[in-house]
Design a protein around this motif. Structure first.
Motif, PDB file in Angstrom:
ATOM      1  N   ASN A 161       0.845  -1.192   0.000  1.00 34.29           N
ATOM      2  CA  ASN A 161       0.000   0.000   0.000  1.00 34.29           C
ATOM      3  C   ASN A 161       0.878   1.238   0.000  1.00 34.29           C
ATOM      4  O   ASN A 161       1.671   1.454   0.926  1.00 34.29           O
ATOM      5  CB  ASN A 161      -0.905  -0.020   1.236  1.00 34.29           C
ATOM      6  CG  ASN A 161      -1.886   1.132   1.263  1.00 34.29           C
ATOM      7  OD1 ASN A 161      -1.496   2.286   1.363  1.00 34.29           O
ATOM      8  ND2 ASN A 161      -3.165   0.822   1.195  1.00 34.29           N
TER       9      ASN A 161
ATOM     10  N   ALA B 240     -15.126  -4.544   1.960  1.00 28.93           N
ATOM     11  CA  ALA B 240     -14.573  -4.304   0.627  1.00 28.93           C
ATOM     12  C   ALA B 240     -14.528  -2.813   0.320  1.00 28.93           C
ATOM     13  O   ALA B 240     -13.580  -2.317  -0.300  1.00 28.93           O
ATOM     14  CB  ALA B 240     -15.411  -5.034  -0.423  1.00 28.93           C
ATOM     15  N   ASP B 241     -15.555  -2.084   0.759  1.00 26.04           N
ATOM     16  CA  ASP B 241     -15.539  -0.631   0.579  1.00 26.04           C
ATOM     17  C   ASP B 241     -14.364  -0.005   1.326  1.00 26.04           C
ATOM     18  O   ASP B 241     -13.694   0.896   0.818  1.00 26.04           O
ATOM     19  CB  ASP B 241     -16.847  -0.022   1.085  1.00 26.04           C
ATOM     20  CG  ASP B 241     -18.050  -0.406   0.236  1.00 26.04           C
ATOM     21  OD1 ASP B 241     -17.855  -0.718  -0.955  1.00 26.04           O
ATOM     22  OD2 ASP B 241     -19.174  -0.404   0.767  1.00 26.04           O
TER      23      ASP B 241
ATOM     24  N   ARG C 179     -11.147  -0.464  -0.502  1.00 21.45           N
ATOM     25  CA  ARG C 179     -11.089   0.458  -1.646  1.00 21.45           C
ATOM     26  C   ARG C 179     -10.733   1.867  -1.193  1.00 21.45           C
ATOM     27  O   ARG C 179      -9.909   2.545  -1.814  1.00 21.45           O
ATOM     28  CB  ARG C 179     -12.435   0.439  -2.375  1.00 21.45           C
ATOM     29  CG  ARG C 179     -12.538   1.439  -3.516  1.00 21.45           C
ATOM     30  CD  ARG C 179     -13.777   1.158  -4.364  1.00 21.45           C
ATOM     31  NE  ARG C 179     -14.991   1.068  -3.548  1.00 21.45           N
ATOM     32  CZ  ARG C 179     -15.711   2.128  -3.178  1.00 21.45           C
ATOM     33  NH1 ARG C 179     -15.334   3.357  -3.527  1.00 21.45           N
ATOM     34  NH2 ARG C 179     -16.813   1.967  -2.467  1.00 21.45           N
TER      35      ARG C 179
ATOM     36  N   THR D  91     -13.578  -8.929   0.761  1.00 19.16           N
ATOM     37  CA  THR D  91     -13.983  -8.843  -0.641  1.00 19.16           C
ATOM     38  C   THR D  91     -15.456  -8.512  -0.845  1.00 19.16           C
ATOM     39  O   THR D  91     -15.917  -8.443  -1.984  1.00 19.16           O
ATOM     40  CB  THR D  91     -13.672 -10.164  -1.368  1.00 19.16           C
ATOM     41  OG1 THR D  91     -14.373 -11.240  -0.723  1.00 19.16           O
ATOM     42  CG2 THR D  91     -12.181 -10.452  -1.358  1.00 19.16           C
TER      43      THR D  91
ATOM     44  N   LYS E  99      -6.625  -8.329  -1.592  1.00 20.86           N
ATOM     45  CA  LYS E  99      -7.574  -8.723  -2.631  1.00 20.86           C
ATOM     46  C   LYS E  99      -8.018 -10.180  -2.481  1.00 20.86           C
ATOM     47  O   LYS E  99      -9.117 -10.546  -2.879  1.00 20.86           O
ATOM     48  CB  LYS E  99      -6.956  -8.512  -4.012  1.00 20.86           C
ATOM     49  CG  LYS E  99      -6.752  -7.055  -4.387  1.00 20.86           C
ATOM     50  CD  LYS E  99      -6.081  -6.933  -5.739  1.00 20.86           C
ATOM     51  CE  LYS E  99      -5.838  -5.465  -6.109  1.00 20.86           C
ATOM     52  NZ  LYS E  99      -5.122  -5.341  -7.406  1.00 20.86           N
TER      53      LYS E  99
ATOM     54  N   THR F 195      -7.076   2.115  -0.315  1.00 18.74           N
ATOM     55  CA  THR F 195      -6.211   2.096  -1.499  1.00 18.74           C
ATOM     56  C   THR F 195      -6.335   3.378  -2.304  1.00 18.74           C
ATOM     57  O   THR F 195      -5.322   3.957  -2.739  1.00 18.74           O
ATOM     58  CB  THR F 195      -6.573   0.894  -2.389  1.00 18.74           C
ATOM     59  OG1 THR F 195      -6.468  -0.316  -1.624  1.00 18.74           O
ATOM     60  CG2 THR F 195      -5.641   0.810  -3.586  1.00 18.74           C
ATOM     61  N   ASP F 196      -7.566   3.869  -2.503  1.00 16.41           N
ATOM     62  CA  ASP F 196      -7.794   5.009  -3.394  1.00 16.41           C
ATOM     63  C   ASP F 196      -7.739   6.358  -2.681  1.00 16.41           C
ATOM     64  O   ASP F 196      -7.392   7.372  -3.307  1.00 16.41           O
ATOM     65  CB  ASP F 196      -9.161   4.879  -4.078  1.00 16.41           C
ATOM     66  CG  ASP F 196      -9.254   3.659  -4.968  1.00 16.41           C
ATOM     67  OD1 ASP F 196      -8.200   3.090  -5.304  1.00 16.41           O
ATOM     68  OD2 ASP F 196     -10.386   3.261  -5.317  1.00 16.41           O
ATOM     69  N   ASN F 197      -8.095   6.398  -1.400  1.00 16.51           N
ATOM     70  CA  ASN F 197      -8.235   7.677  -0.700  1.00 16.51           C
ATOM     71  C   ASN F 197      -7.395   7.761   0.572  1.00 16.51           C
ATOM     72  O   ASN F 197      -7.534   8.713   1.338  1.00 16.51           O
ATOM     73  CB  ASN F 197      -9.699   7.921  -0.331  1.00 16.51           C
ATOM     74  CG  ASN F 197     -10.634   7.823  -1.518  1.00 16.51           C
ATOM     75  OD1 ASN F 197     -11.375   6.849  -1.648  1.00 16.51           O
ATOM     76  ND2 ASN F 197     -10.603   8.804  -2.398  1.00 16.51           N
TER      77      ASN F 197
END
Length: 421
Positions: free
Chosen positions: A125, A359-360, A363, A354, A348, A366-368
């Motif tokens: 990460n 799972a949110d 995400r 998952t 993952k 990873t993204d924010n």
């Protein structure tokens, strides 16, 4: 004192404050070789609150056949103990660290571990790897990822005709709408959010605590606008204050005292057990036009002391445990509490991560996700947190408070630059 992995998201790393005697000499480090199992290595961990964790890390160490690894479970103020021990010959060979700190790196107290990441760096990460990287070199291997996020009751939002807030303006409006005589709209902690949120509103405004080139990252009008929204929540009486447990515990949320609560991923199993499918999770909503939501992430890492008599053997053990043995990494992240593996590929593959809110959360991480930068020193953190508390609870002017913080942080960054030159 027993603490859990969540602590690293709410506190800064410690410094050596005359605690050399607290570390003692019973470290397990030995300059010689053990009988038939390679060199003796001492490995330190802070004392986790999650049941089974101590037995697990001792089981991992016992399974290693190239060194005799002695695990030390360290109660008390672990960061300060470790910082002090690194200045002596009786400290650990391998140690868990909420860092390492810039002072430890610049002082030559930790070993460069960059070569351990050959071929796998991109699988870690990026947000939690960044504060363990300095001058292009990596100084610790992230173990697991912890994070904070916003929990909300689906049914309460639906009854009010609201959807999960996607902007800070919407968060303020939704919290106001959901507040009744018995239920508050939002719980950010008993101090109104100063301790739990930290720099999150700044990142949600498209800013940073410290820029990539080492400058103050929030000397911008958007910072004051974002923090003024937190004061608005306080003034609206939309915030739950004086709850029996603070923000890290989901009790207020599951007991129906609040419709939304800022807490951590560690709370998700308890929330799910109490509420079933009647909840969702979200990142802290965007606080400026064009900005992205934000979630704070953090990770203890495994580092090697520069005073170790067996540096290469210590590095080999760290690589084996935190890079090669993915089964141990999955076990450590998911079997004791609820955390995200630091390796993206492992996150993952983990079934419990998952689907649904878990799972949110992955995400969002990873993204924010963002982590406090390495140059964000304890002095800078205190100056900002104190100002944020005055803005929220006392209605202090955000612009003037932030101007003062910018000056103090600039001075700290200048000090850091001079020390590294």
């Amino acid at each position: 004192m027993t603490i859990s992995r969540r602590t690293l998201l709410g506190t800064g790393t410690g410094t050596a404050l005359g605690l050399l005697t607290a570390c003692g000499s019973n470290t397990g480090r030995d300059g010689g070789d053990s009988d038939g199992k390679g060199p003796k290595l001492s490995q330190w961990y802070h004392q986790y609150g999650e049941a089974g964790t101590e037995k697990a890390v001792k089981r991992y160490a016992d399974a290693y056949d190239k060194a005799d690894v002695s695990v030390q479970w360290r109660p008390g103020n672990y960061d300060e103990q470790t910082a002090a021990a690194l200045l002596t010959k009786s400290g650990p060979d391998v140690f868990e660290v909420n860092g390492p700190t810039l002072d430890q790196i610049q002082g030559g107290q930790v070993v460069d571990l960059t070569d351990l990441f050959d071929g796998v760096k991109d699988d870690f990460n990026a947000a939690v790897l960044a504060p363990k990287t300095y001058d292009g070199r990596i100084w610790a291997v992230p173990q697991v990822v912890d994070m904070q996020l916003l929990y909300y009751r689906k049914s309460l939002l639906a009854d009010a005709g609201r959807t999960p807030p996607e902007s800070l303006d919407e968060l303020v409006d939704t919290a106001r709408e959901l507040t009744t005589k018995k239920v508050k709209g939002l719980f950010l902690g008993n101090d109104g959010g100063a301790g739990a949120l930290g720099g999150t509103p700044l990142y949600a405004a498209g800013l940073k605590l410290v820029t990539d080139d080492g400058e103050v990252g929030f000397d911008d009008p958007a910072a004051a606008r974002a923090l003024s929204h937190l004061r608005a929540l306080y003034e609206d009486k939309s915030l739950l204050l004086g709850a029996p447990s603070d923000w890290s515990d989901p009790s207020a949320f599951v007991q129906g005292l609040t419709a939304m609560q800022w807490s951590g991923l560690w709370a998700l199993p308890a929330v799910q057990k109490a509420l079933g499918d009647d909840f969702g999770v979200a990142a802290f909503p965007a606080a400026a036009s064009g900005a992205e939501p934000a979630v704070p992430v953090g990770a203890y890492g495994s580092a090697v002391s520069a005073r170790s008599a067996h540096k290469q053997a210590a590095k080999d053990f760290v690589k084996w445990l935190w890079i090669e043995r993915t089964d141990h990494q999955r076990d450590f992240a998911l079997s004791y509490g609820f955390h995200i593996p630091a390796r993206l590929s492992l996150a993952k593959k983990a079934d419990v991560l998952t689907k649904g809110p878990a799972a949110d959360a992955v995400r969002f991480a990873t993204d924010n996700g963002y982590a406090e930068p390495l140059r964000w020193t304890p002095a800078s953190r205190v100056a900002y947190q104190d100002a944020l508390s005055r803005i929220i609870k006392s209605g202090a002017n955000p612009e003037s408070e932030l101007r003062s913080v910018v000056r103090k942080v600039s001075a700290e960054l200048d000090r850091v630059r001079k020390k590294s030159s």
